[in-house]
Design a protein around this motif. Structure first.
Motif, PDB file in Angstrom:
ATOM      1  N   LYS A   1       3.387  -5.445  -7.083  1.00  0.00           N
ATOM      2  CA  LYS A   1       4.271  -4.287  -7.041  1.00  0.00           C
ATOM      3  C   LYS A   1       4.194  -3.567  -5.703  1.00  0.00           C
ATOM      4  N   GLY A   2       3.739  -4.290  -4.670  1.00  0.00           N
ATOM      5  CA  GLY A   2       3.682  -3.714  -3.344  1.00  0.00           C
ATOM      6  C   GLY A   2       2.426  -2.903  -3.106  1.00  0.00           C
ATOM      7  N   MET A   3       2.288  -2.426  -1.874  1.00  0.00           N
ATOM      8  CA  MET A   3       1.159  -1.571  -1.500  1.00  0.00           C
ATOM      9  C   MET A   3       1.677  -0.466  -0.602  1.00  0.00           C
ATOM     10  N   SER A   4       1.385   0.765  -0.965  1.00  0.00           N
ATOM     11  CA  SER A   4       1.892   1.907  -0.212  1.00  0.00           C
ATOM     12  C   SER A   4       1.233   1.992   1.164  1.00  0.00           C
ATOM     13  N   SER A   5       1.909   2.664   2.080  1.00  0.00           N
ATOM     14  CA  SER A   5       1.358   2.856   3.420  1.00  0.00           C
ATOM     15  C   SER A   5       0.095   3.703   3.377  1.00  0.00           C
ATOM     16  N   HIS A   6       0.035   4.659   2.452  1.00  0.00           N
ATOM     17  CA  HIS A   6      -1.178   5.469   2.315  1.00  0.00           C
ATOM     18  C   HIS A   6      -2.360   4.596   1.901  1.00  0.00           C
ATOM     19  N   GLN A   7      -2.145   3.689   0.952  1.00  0.00           N
ATOM     20  CA  GLN A   7      -3.226   2.805   0.525  1.00  0.00           C
ATOM     21  C   GLN A   7      -3.644   1.897   1.669  1.00  0.00           C
ATOM     22  N   LEU A   8      -2.673   1.401   2.419  1.00  0.00           N
ATOM     23  CA  LEU A   8      -2.975   0.503   3.531  1.00  0.00           C
ATOM     24  C   LEU A   8      -3.738   1.239   4.631  1.00  0.00           C
ATOM     25  N   HIS A   9      -3.372   2.469   4.888  1.00  0.00           N
ATOM     26  CA  HIS A   9      -4.063   3.222   5.939  1.00  0.00           C
ATOM     27  C   HIS A   9      -5.516   3.505   5.530  1.00  0.00           C
ATOM     28  N   ARG A  10      -5.751   3.698   4.245  1.00  0.00           N
ATOM     29  CA  ARG A  10      -7.128   3.889   3.792  1.00  0.00           C
ATOM     30  C   ARG A  10      -7.910   2.581   3.830  1.00  0.00           C
ATOM     31  N   THR A  11      -7.279   1.494   3.467  1.00  0.00           N
ATOM     32  CA  THR A  11      -7.956   0.198   3.410  1.00  0.00           C
ATOM     33  C   THR A  11      -8.289  -0.341   4.796  1.00  0.00           C
ATOM     34  N   LEU A  12      -7.354  -0.211   5.733  1.00  0.00           N
ATOM     35  CA  LEU A  12      -7.526  -0.784   7.067  1.00  0.00           C
ATOM     36  C   LEU A  12      -8.193   0.166   8.051  1.00  0.00           C
ATOM     37  N   GLY A  13      -8.234   1.457   7.719  1.00  0.00           N
ATOM     38  CA  GLY A  13      -8.824   2.416   8.639  1.00  0.00           C
ATOM     39  C   GLY A  13      -7.928   2.735   9.820  1.00  0.00           C
ATOM     40  N   VAL A  14      -6.597   2.715   9.597  1.00  0.00           N
ATOM     41  CA  VAL A  14      -5.637   3.101  10.633  1.00  0.00           C
ATOM     42  C   VAL A  14      -4.946   4.377  10.175  1.00  0.00           C
ATOM     43  N   THR A  15      -4.187   5.003  11.080  1.00  0.00           N
ATOM     44  CA  THR A  15      -3.488   6.224  10.698  1.00  0.00           C
ATOM     45  C   THR A  15      -2.350   5.900   9.742  1.00  0.00           C
ATOM     46  N   TYR A  16      -1.895   6.912   9.028  1.00  0.00           N
ATOM     47  CA  TYR A  16      -0.775   6.703   8.103  1.00  0.00           C
ATOM     48  C   TYR A  16       0.482   6.281   8.841  1.00  0.00           C
ATOM     49  N   LYS A  17       0.736   6.907   9.990  1.00  0.00           N
ATOM     50  CA  LYS A  17       1.915   6.555  10.784  1.00  0.00           C
ATOM     51  C   LYS A  17       1.862   5.081  11.199  1.00  0.00           C
ATOM     52  N   THR A  18       0.680   4.624  11.601  1.00  0.00           N
ATOM     53  CA  THR A  18       0.511   3.213  11.983  1.00  0.00           C
ATOM     54  C   THR A  18       0.735   2.303  10.789  1.00  0.00           C
ATOM     55  N   ALA A  19       0.152   2.658   9.647  1.00  0.00           N
ATOM     56  CA  ALA A  19       0.320   1.837   8.445  1.00  0.00           C
ATOM     57  C   ALA A  19       1.776   1.778   8.019  1.00  0.00           C
ATOM     58  N   TRP A  20       2.478   2.907   8.119  1.00  0.00           N
ATOM     59  CA  TRP A  20       3.901   2.942   7.760  1.00  0.00           C
ATOM     60  C   TRP A  20       4.700   1.977   8.634  1.00  0.00           C
ATOM     61  N   PHE A  21       4.427   2.006   9.934  1.00  0.00           N
ATOM     62  CA  PHE A  21       5.131   1.124  10.861  1.00  0.00           C
ATOM     63  C   PHE A  21       4.757  -0.334  10.602  1.00  0.00           C
ATOM     64  N   MET A  22       3.492  -0.590  10.279  1.00  0.00           N
ATOM     65  CA  MET A  22       3.058  -1.956   9.984  1.00  0.00           C
ATOM     66  C   MET A  22       3.806  -2.521   8.781  1.00  0.00           C
ATOM     67  N   THR A  23       3.901  -1.728   7.713  1.00  0.00           N
ATOM     68  CA  THR A  23       4.552  -2.243   6.499  1.00  0.00           C
ATOM     69  C   THR A  23       6.028  -2.557   6.754  1.00  0.00           C
ATOM     70  N   HIS A  24       6.693  -1.748   7.574  1.00  0.00           N
ATOM     71  CA  HIS A  24       8.096  -2.025   7.854  1.00  0.00           C
ATOM     72  C   HIS A  24       8.260  -3.261   8.731  1.00  0.00           C
ATOM     73  N   ARG A  25       7.340  -3.476   9.630  1.00  0.00           N
ATOM     74  CA  ARG A  25       7.413  -4.695  10.436  1.00  0.00           C
ATOM     75  C   ARG A  25       7.131  -5.938   9.579  1.00  0.00           C
ATOM     76  N   ILE A  26       6.226  -5.810   8.642  1.00  0.00           N
ATOM     77  CA  ILE A  26       5.950  -6.940   7.742  1.00  0.00           C
ATOM     78  C   ILE A  26       7.179  -7.218   6.875  1.00  0.00           C
ATOM     79  N   ARG A  27       7.846  -6.172   6.395  1.00  0.00           N
ATOM     80  CA  ARG A  27       9.078  -6.366   5.614  1.00  0.00           C
ATOM     81  C   ARG A  27      10.153  -7.042   6.459  1.00  0.00           C
ATOM     82  N   GLU A  28      10.187  -6.734   7.738  1.00  0.00           N
ATOM     83  CA  GLU A  28      11.131  -7.401   8.635  1.00  0.00           C
ATOM     84  C   GLU A  28      10.827  -8.892   8.699  1.00  0.00           C
TER      85      GLU A  28
END
Length: 318
Positions: free
Chosen positions: A95-122
């Protein structure tokens, strides 16, 4: 006992150099490909104390390149092992993974995680191969609605009646095959007809509900049958839309339970993410590792920078 194809203890998720080697094997199965001129194999690796690992130079165009040039990973300062872990997590989470969860898991900022998830969707965007229902297959078509929270003049959130203010999503599912979903402006014949004509084979059998818009062009296919949900009819022999409704159920659980708020601007990307996982599901013999590898193969030629996305980062909250 279930086969464990991969797990998060794999070396490519913890060592940037191992991640680079893994990415090269996945993206370049037949040897390095120059992203500048497209030459395959005619290259040499640059070496030296000041040269970063994985830097090649093309014999043809004389341009240097790495495996990330011309991809959604290009010029990213995020270590490749974190990129590979993000791809794996997004591809393996049903069911996907939110950018907030990804930023906590990877230890990156929320803004970075948000951009990462959109690039992966691309990277998950694929060019459809063939038409749905070719050879007399059955394709179910249906639409659903997505409502982001609205605010009244007093600032209170509310859910309005009707469908005019809601986002419309059309999905076409071939039984036993793929799904293709589209964020459309309105549910009417003028919007539905071109999508179905472009995505479905003429010898396909179309199954829908009783929405009148489908009746205007159902004759374009081998047959068009529908069930009357308004009269409590959901299955009549082989005629039903249960497959596409099952897909919508998974989509809605992800949008509501994981992402919570998806703006209209980016809704198609989120829908594409769910399409990708459905089209590469376990029932088709594709497990988490293979699904992530398919996404990695899709990073090429899809560089996405932050400015064109123009994100409202606060729009996805978990």
């Amino acid at each position: 006992m279930a086969k464990n194809n991969n797990n998060l203890s794999a070396p490519q998720f913890h060592d940037p150099e191992k991640a680079r080697q893994y990415l090269e094997r996945t993206v370049w199965p037949y040897g390095p490909v120059c992203p500048h001129c497209g030459t395959v194999g005619d290259h040499y690796e640059l070496k030296g104390k000041s040269t970063r690992p994985g830097l090649y130079k093309c014999h043809m165009c004389r341009e240097p390149f790495t495996v990330t040039v011309g991809t959604v990973f290009e010029r990213s300062k995020i270590p490749l092992n974190k990129w590979l872990m993000a791809v794996y997590l997004l591809c393996s989470s049903k069911k996907g993974m939110s950018s907030h969860q990804l930023h906590r898991t990877l230890g990156v900022t929320y803004k970075t995680a948000w951009f990462m998830t959109h690039r992966i969707r691309e990277a998950m965007k694929t060019n459809p191969s063939g038409l749905l229902g070719s050879g007399g297959g059955t394709v179910e078509a249906d639409e659903t609605f997505w409502l982001n929270s609205k605010r009244s003049k007093k600032g209170r959130e509310y859910k309005g009646r009707g469908f005019k203010h809601k986002e419309k999503i059309l999905a076409l599912v071939e039984r036993g095959g793929q799904v293709r979903s589209f964020h459309i402006p309105e549910v009417n014949a003028s919007n539905l007809r071109p999508v179905l004509k472009a995505q479905m084979a003429k010898d396909a059998h179309l199954m829908t509900d009783e929405h009148s818009s489908y009746k205007a062009f159902g004759h374009l296919f081998a047959s068009h049958q529908h069930v009357k949900h308004g009269q409590g009819e959901y299955v009549r022999g082989n005629v039903h839309t249960n497959t596409v409704e099952g897909y919508f159920s998974l989509l809605k659980r992800g949008l509501i339970g994981t992402y919570h708020h998806c703006s209209a601007k980016h809704l198609q990307r989120y829908v594409t993410e769910f399409d990708f996982r459905y089209n590469n599901r376990s029932r088709l013999g594709i497990e988490d590792k293979e699904r992530a590898d398919i996404a990695l193969q899709g990073i090429v030629g899809k560089r996405l920078t932050y400015r064109p996305i123009n994100p409202e980062v606060a729009s996805e909250q978990t």
